[in-house]
Structure formats: structure tokens, C-alpha cells
Design a protein around this motif. Structure first.
Motif, PDB file in Angstrom:
ATOM      1  N   THR A 175       0.839  -1.190   0.000  1.00 43.16           N
ATOM      2  CA  THR A 175       0.000   0.000   0.000  1.00 43.16           C
ATOM      3  C   THR A 175       0.883   1.252   0.000  1.00 43.16           C
ATOM      4  O   THR A 175       1.754   1.395   0.860  1.00 43.16           O
ATOM      5  CB  THR A 175      -0.921   0.008   1.229  1.00 43.16           C
ATOM      6  N   SER A 196      -1.989   1.310 -10.252  1.00 44.08           N
ATOM      7  CA  SER A 196      -2.956   0.504  -9.500  1.00 44.08           C
ATOM      8  C   SER A 196      -2.851  -0.978  -9.822  1.00 44.08           C
ATOM      9  O   SER A 196      -3.320  -1.818  -9.045  1.00 44.08           O
ATOM     10  CB  SER A 196      -4.379   1.007  -9.778  1.00 44.08           C
ATOM     11  N   ASP A 197      -2.244  -1.289 -10.956  1.00 41.17           N
ATOM     12  CA  ASP A 197      -2.020  -2.699 -11.297  1.00 41.17           C
ATOM     13  C   ASP A 197      -0.892  -3.309 -10.478  1.00 41.17           C
ATOM     14  O   ASP A 197      -0.790  -4.531 -10.360  1.00 41.17           O
ATOM     15  CB  ASP A 197      -1.678  -2.835 -12.793  1.00 41.17           C
ATOM     16  N   PHE A 216       0.402  -1.673  -7.249  1.00 37.93           N
ATOM     17  CA  PHE A 216       0.265  -1.379  -5.825  1.00 37.93           C
ATOM     18  C   PHE A 216      -1.184  -1.038  -5.485  1.00 37.93           C
ATOM     19  O   PHE A 216      -1.977  -0.687  -6.360  1.00 37.93           O
ATOM     20  CB  PHE A 216       1.139  -0.175  -5.431  1.00 37.93           C
ATOM     21  N   THR A 217      -1.483  -1.106  -4.192  1.00 38.66           N
ATOM     22  CA  THR A 217      -2.733  -0.544  -3.691  1.00 38.66           C
ATOM     23  C   THR A 217      -2.474   0.930  -3.388  1.00 38.66           C
ATOM     24  O   THR A 217      -1.655   1.267  -2.526  1.00 38.66           O
ATOM     25  CB  THR A 217      -3.185  -1.263  -2.417  1.00 38.66           C
ATOM     26  N   LYS A 246      -3.277   4.497  -1.940  1.00 39.38           N
ATOM     27  CA  LYS A 246      -4.083   5.100  -0.873  1.00 39.38           C
ATOM     28  C   LYS A 246      -4.503   6.528  -1.215  1.00 39.38           C
ATOM     29  O   LYS A 246      -5.494   7.038  -0.671  1.00 39.38           O
ATOM     30  CB  LYS A 246      -3.282   5.124   0.435  1.00 39.38           C
ATOM     31  N   LEU A 255     -10.372   7.848  -5.078  1.00 40.47           N
ATOM     32  CA  LEU A 255      -9.198   8.084  -4.233  1.00 40.47           C
ATOM     33  C   LEU A 255      -9.147   9.537  -3.781  1.00 40.47           C
ATOM     34  O   LEU A 255      -9.603  10.425  -4.500  1.00 40.47           O
ATOM     35  CB  LEU A 255      -7.918   7.770  -5.010  1.00 40.47           C
TER      36      LEU A 255
END
Length: 291
Positions: A2, A53-54, A56-57, A59, A101
Motif C-alpha cells: 500500500t 494501481s495494477d 500497488f494498492t 491510498k 481516491l
């Protein structure tokens, strides 16, 4: 993993990187900035978020950008010729809606100053002015918070010192692009500023004269900032700041020429983070409450 995604939009390149909860900046990448037709730059940012986004997550996304920014709306409200048709570009509402987001949008010099206060040469300092010397000249001021002015147009120092006879302003004469034009005319095409600085340090009188003349133009604007704002310190950023103490000494030498005797109390400092400053600053709001 994340992480937060930090994006720095310039007229030539869009740079981006990731930052984790330990404040480590990593995964630096850059792409060429597209000609801004039909919201092309916002679409590039969308593609960066999609690809990130592919892996990592994500935030949250922090965006540093050229132009005058209304940070509450996350929107460009004024832009010079660096990026065409950029005014009106809405990052926050569009990206928040598409990706769900939190989005922070900040002017690039403001972001650089936040980065330097967080991780660089002005950690914890108040009453700090930051000036960046590049293709143009930008300014930012921090006193307890970023100080933008009523219309968000404060610190647009590149427009200072307009001269009607030559139709030039401060950035026309003191940006590194101005220095590069003089170098091309007087030293030769293909010669970079770094080489001219190296020659000056080695005793080349012609190169030293060019740098002194340019440093004098830089100093004229700094003197105006000191007189109007009286900051505790002024940070000098931009790629040319890699010249470090040599550049600092030259500028200090000339600033006193444009101020009353014994008037210079403001400390002049070289920024430390270079291209990472705005990347840190763009995501700083996500970490602000924990610090």
C-alpha cells in the motif's frame, strides 16, 4: 504493498514515484508531457494511476503541477505559455470520481517548498521563501502555512521587474533558459550551463563574466523579495542549484548591491532535494497530520 502515488507535471516531462508509510520515495519514472489537446495531460495522469494501481494498492494521489492552482478545488486557474490550454483543467473532481481516491493538487513550487520543509534544506523552518530557477522562475512562501494571496496569485515572481524598453521581465533575464541563451550566443551552440560553470571555476574569464552577469539578474529579484517579505531564509532551487556553494556565493555577492547597507539578514540557502522536492511535497498533505 500500500503506497501513495506522487506525480509532478511539467511542460516537458511528467515525473512520478511512490512513497510508503516509512516516507521512502521509490520507483521513479517519467514520460514526455503530451501537447495538451483535449485534456491530454489529465488523461496521461489517469493512465499513470491506472498502471500504478495494477502494481500497488494506492491510498491517495498527490499532484504537483505548473500553473496557479486552487488547491481546495484541485483545479488549474491560471497557466502561462508553458502548457497550452491548461487553465480550467480539473484534476480533483475528475480523478476522485473515476478512481475513488483522495486527490491533492498543488502548484509545483509550493510543492517543492513543502518537500524541502519536510525532508530537505528547510526542515521545520517558518518564514521560508522558495524560488526555482528553470525554464521560467517560480516562487512560494511558507509562514505557518503556504501563503497564496486572495486570488492564489501571490509569489508569481517571474513577472517582477518588467522593463518596457526591452519588453522583458525577471524570468526573461534571470531564468536558466536566459543563461542558456547567452551561453549559445557568446560561447557556442551545444554548450551546457554546467560546462560554463566548470570553465568559470577553472579561471575562464569570459565564462565567469557570463555567470556574474546572470547572477546579478537573479540577485535583483531576490532583493525585491527580501524588501517586500523579509523571510527568514530564501531557498534557491531548480536544476542550476546543483552548483551549490559556488552559485550561492555569487548570488550573495550581488544581492547586497541591490539592498541598503547592512540590510541583508535573510539567509540564502541551496535546496537539497532537486527533482524529488515536488514529489515529496505533493504527497505531504497525506502525512501532515501524523507529523
Amino acid at each position: 504493498m500500500t503506497v501513495y502515488l506522487s506525480i509532478d507535471i511539467g511542460g516537458t516531462y511528467i515525473k512520478y514515484a511512490f512513497i510508503n508509510d516509512g516516507h521512502e520515495l521509490f520507483g521513479h519514472q517519467k514520460i514526455k508531457t503530451n501537447e495538451n489537446v483535449d485534456n491530454a495531460i489529465r488523461k496521461q495522469v489517469e493512465e499513470i494511476i491506472d498502471s500504478a494501481s495494477d502494481v500497488f494498492t494506492i491510498k491517495g494521489v498527490g499532484i504537483s503541477t505548473a500553473g496557479i492552482v486552487d488547491r481546495e478545488r484541485g483545479k488549474i486557474i491560471y497557466a502561462g505559455p508553458t502548457i497550452q490550454d491548461y487553465a480550467g483543467t480539473d484534476f480533483k473532481s475528475q480523478l476522485s470520481r473515476k478512481f475513488g481516491l483522495p486527490i491533492h493538487v498543488e502548484n509545483d513550487v509550493n510543492a517543492a517548498l513543502l518537500g524541502e520543509r519536510w525532508k530537505g534544506a528547510a526542515q521545520g523552518e517558518d518564514h521560508v521563501f522558495c524560488i526555482t530557477l528553470g525554464t521560467g522562475i517560480g516562487g512560494a512562501y511558507f509562514h505557518q502555512q503556504l501563503v497564496d494571496g486572495f486570488h492564489h496569485q501571490a509569489n508569481s515572481v517571474g513577472y517582477l521587474l518588467y522593463d518596457e524598453k526591452t519588453n522583458t521581465n525577471y524570468e526573461s533575464r534571470a531564468a536558466t533558459s536566459a543563461l542558456n541563451r547567452v551561453i549559445e550566443q557568446e560561447v557556442g551552440k551545444g554548450i551546457e550551463a554546467k560546462e560554463v560553470f566548470d570553465r568559470a571555476k577553472s579561471g575562464d574569464k569570459k565564462c565567469m563574466a557570463i555567470i556574474h552577469s546572470w547572477a546579478s539578474e537573479v540577485a535583483k529579484g531576490l532583493a525585491q523579495i527580501i524588501i517586500l517579505i523579509d523571510p527568514k531564509c530564501i531557498l534557491i532551487g531548480g536544476g542550476i542549484s546543483r552548483q551549490g556553494e559556488f552559485l550561492l556565493k555569487l548570488v550573495q555577492e550581488h544581492v547586497v548591491q541591490f539592498l541598503p547597507k547592512n540590510f541583508l539578514i535573510t539567509e540564502l540557502k541551496i535546496a537539497e532535494l532537486f527533482n524529488d522536492a515536488a514529489l515529496y511535497g505533493a504527497v505531504y498533505p497525506f502525512f501532515k497530520e501524523e507529523l
